[in-house]
Design an enzyme around this catalytic site. Sequence first.
Site, PDB file in Angstrom:
ATOM      1  N   LEU A 105     -11.605 -16.482  11.205  1.00 41.46           N
ATOM      2  CA  LEU A 105     -12.221 -16.105   9.932  1.00 41.46           C
ATOM      3  C   LEU A 105     -13.094 -14.878  10.108  1.00 41.46           C
ATOM      4  O   LEU A 105     -13.892 -14.809  11.049  1.00 41.46           O
ATOM      5  CB  LEU A 105     -13.084 -17.260   9.411  1.00 41.46           C
ATOM      6  CG  LEU A 105     -14.078 -16.907   8.289  1.00 41.46           C
ATOM      7  CD1 LEU A 105     -13.341 -16.552   7.002  1.00 41.46           C
ATOM      8  CD2 LEU A 105     -15.065 -18.055   8.052  1.00 41.46           C
ATOM      9  N   SER A 106     -12.975 -13.919   9.195  1.00 39.30           N
ATOM     10  CA  SER A 106     -13.880 -12.778   9.105  1.00 39.30           C
ATOM     11  C   SER A 106     -13.889 -12.000  10.426  1.00 39.30           C
ATOM     12  O   SER A 106     -12.854 -11.490  10.836  1.00 39.30           O
ATOM     13  CB  SER A 106     -15.275 -13.263   8.698  1.00 39.30           C
ATOM     14  OG  SER A 106     -16.101 -12.196   8.328  1.00 39.30           O
ATOM     15  N   ALA A 107     -15.036 -11.909  11.127  1.00 34.68           N
ATOM     16  CA  ALA A 107     -15.040 -11.248  12.427  1.00 34.68           C
ATOM     17  C   ALA A 107     -14.090 -11.955  13.388  1.00 34.68           C
ATOM     18  O   ALA A 107     -13.455 -11.322  14.240  1.00 34.68           O
ATOM     19  CB  ALA A 107     -16.451 -11.218  13.001  1.00 34.68           C
TER      20      ALA A 107
END
Length: 381
Positions: free
Chosen positions: A145-147
Amino acid sequence: MRNISDTIARLSAMRGHSAGASQRNDDHLSDMTGFGSNPGALRARLYRPDNLPGQAPLVVVLHGCSQNAAGYDHGSGWSKLAAELGFAVLFPEQQRANNANLCFNWFVPGDIGRDSGEALSIRQMIEAAIVTHGLDRKRIFVTGLSAGGAMAAVMLATYPEVFAGGAIIAGLAYGSASTIPEAFDRMRGHGGPSRAELQRQFRQASPHKGPWPRISIWQGSADITVVPANADAVLTQWQSVHGLGERPTRTENVDGQTRNVWSDGKGRDVVEIYSIASMGHGTPLKTTGDDGLGKAGPFMLDVGISSTRHIAQFWELNKPEVRPTAKSEAASGAALQPFEPKENPRAVRVDPAPEPVNVRSSAGGITKVIEDAMRAAGLMR
């Protein structure tokens, strides 16, 4: 000046969310140690279900900023699904000494190259888990997720021969940024490499020439932290290496959400992208009903569709593995076999799957077996 002030403001906001990274009381992950030189100084955590069958798959799960492995597992439900379907889960975990907000450093050149930094640490963890537990080299997957999604994109670009599939949730394309200000700009959809440059950087990330992992992309339409343009950038890299056109093979409605699918010349679904209507920044969950999984929380969003279950289904983790015969494997071109160019002495070797290490032997013995495997694979000197 806008870049500097924007960076400071966003770092302050991210620190405000750091409470989400506190250790959970229901943490049931175990620590992996002695998994290699660990140049990225990451922590390795593992979930291995009881009575895990031999040659089981492995899913590598990368948390987002301000999260840790146990918290992301609790929200996403990956270890619960692993117990249900019979696979192991590896959770690399960022340390605050590396990044104050616990983000994987997906934009730092020294951490995202093949055989360096955090990318190499994660690759070493994978090798150690395979050797120690006798896991299936042909069924290794990565998501985040995300980073963590951006770091999953890094792993898929730099070590594509390792993975059968990947899933990027609210992440960013490989090579889209190389500094903190650039990272924040790309997250907001400002600037960035051209489509052709993104494709070039992806192809230069490793010596691999194919076959390529199958990829699942998830994006909230109302995400203002990592805007939807980033999902489009991820998509263009994978369309390129798979030789796909811009138009999807088909468009479907799944649990009320739009799924676009691209199939290869053999009719195999190789790329999918979900656009989750009105969803902000986070991992899509469905926490209720017979197929409910995970728990809602910060960046873990109950929107009536379980990305965890659908990703596992796309990777065919819900299906028993059928081992091809030598004849059928030759006819199919040995799909998902890692590729080792002769001119690259550090490429990962394709050896027969090892027997699992006897975990009751001495810790020193286990470490030696792992280190010998690392050196044979070119992951340690």
